[in-house]
Design a protein around this motif. Sequence first.
Motif, PDB file in Angstrom:
ATOM      1  N   ILE A 190       0.858  -1.186   0.000  1.00 50.59           N
ATOM      2  CA  ILE A 190       0.000   0.000   0.000  1.00 50.59           C
ATOM      3  C   ILE A 190       0.893   1.235   0.000  1.00 50.59           C
ATOM      4  O   ILE A 190       1.594   1.484   0.984  1.00 50.59           O
ATOM      5  CB  ILE A 190      -0.914   0.039   1.250  1.00 50.59           C
ATOM      6  N   ASP A 191       0.902   1.973  -1.103  1.00 59.07           N
ATOM      7  CA  ASP A 191       1.728   3.169  -1.161  1.00 59.07           C
ATOM      8  C   ASP A 191       0.920   4.459  -0.977  1.00 59.07           C
ATOM      9  O   ASP A 191       1.473   5.476  -0.610  1.00 59.07           O
ATOM     10  CB  ASP A 191       2.523   3.194  -2.465  1.00 59.07           C
ATOM     11  N   ASN A 192      -0.383   4.399  -1.203  1.00 61.33           N
ATOM     12  CA  ASN A 192      -1.248   5.538  -0.915  1.00 61.33           C
ATOM     13  C   ASN A 192      -2.117   5.133   0.264  1.00 61.33           C
ATOM     14  O   ASN A 192      -3.133   4.465   0.102  1.00 61.33           O
ATOM     15  CB  ASN A 192      -2.112   5.890  -2.133  1.00 61.33           C
ATOM     16  N   MET A 193      -1.709   5.529   1.446  1.00 54.38           N
ATOM     17  CA  MET A 193      -2.380   5.086   2.665  1.00 54.38           C
ATOM     18  C   MET A 193      -3.825   5.549   2.771  1.00 54.38           C
ATOM     19  O   MET A 193      -4.593   4.982   3.530  1.00 54.38           O
ATOM     20  CB  MET A 193      -1.608   5.573   3.882  1.00 54.38           C
ATOM     21  N   MET A 194      -4.180   6.560   2.014  1.00 50.94           N
ATOM     22  CA  MET A 194      -5.540   7.079   2.093  1.00 50.94           C
ATOM     23  C   MET A 194      -6.479   6.376   1.104  1.00 50.94           C
ATOM     24  O   MET A 194      -7.672   6.643   1.095  1.00 50.94           O
ATOM     25  CB  MET A 194      -5.542   8.589   1.839  1.00 50.94           C
ATOM     26  N   ASP A 195      -5.965   5.474   0.290  1.00 52.59           N
ATOM     27  CA  ASP A 195      -6.771   4.767  -0.704  1.00 52.59           C
ATOM     28  C   ASP A 195      -7.388   3.522  -0.059  1.00 52.59           C
ATOM     29  O   ASP A 195      -6.921   2.400  -0.242  1.00 52.59           O
ATOM     30  CB  ASP A 195      -5.908   4.391  -1.914  1.00 52.59           C
ATOM     31  N   LYS A 196      -8.466   3.748   0.684  1.00 53.43           N
ATOM     32  CA  LYS A 196      -9.105   2.654   1.408  1.00 53.43           C
ATOM     33  C   LYS A 196      -9.750   1.648   0.464  1.00 53.43           C
ATOM     34  O   LYS A 196      -9.821   0.458   0.785  1.00 53.43           O
ATOM     35  CB  LYS A 196     -10.134   3.198   2.392  1.00 53.43           C
TER      36      LYS A 196
END
Length: 92
Positions: free
Chosen positions: A71-77
Motif C-alpha cells: 500500500i503506497d497511498n495510505m488514504m486509498d481505502k
Amino acid sequence: MYRLVTVCGAGVGSSMMLRLFAQQILDAEGIEAEVDASDIGSVDPSAYDALITTSDFADALRETETPIIRIDNMMDKAFLREQLLKTIASIK
C-alpha cells in the motif's frame, strides 16, 4: 481467525494508521481477524497470515513466504479493501 500485521519503520506511524483502516474494513466485511502493528526490525512474518506495508518495506521483507499487501497511498481505502479481500480469499 486471521492474523495480519502492518509494518513501518518504527511501528507507530503509518503502520498504526494502516492497522486501523484494515481492522475497520475487515470488521465491516464480517471477517474475523486480528491486526497488529509492528516495526520492520522486530516483525516475524511467519507469525502472520499476511503483511500490509509500503513497497519500500515490502522489498526488505521479500524473503518471506507470507503474502505481502503493498500500500503506497495510505488514504486509498478502496485499494486496501480490494487487496485485503483478494489476499484473504487466497489464504482460505
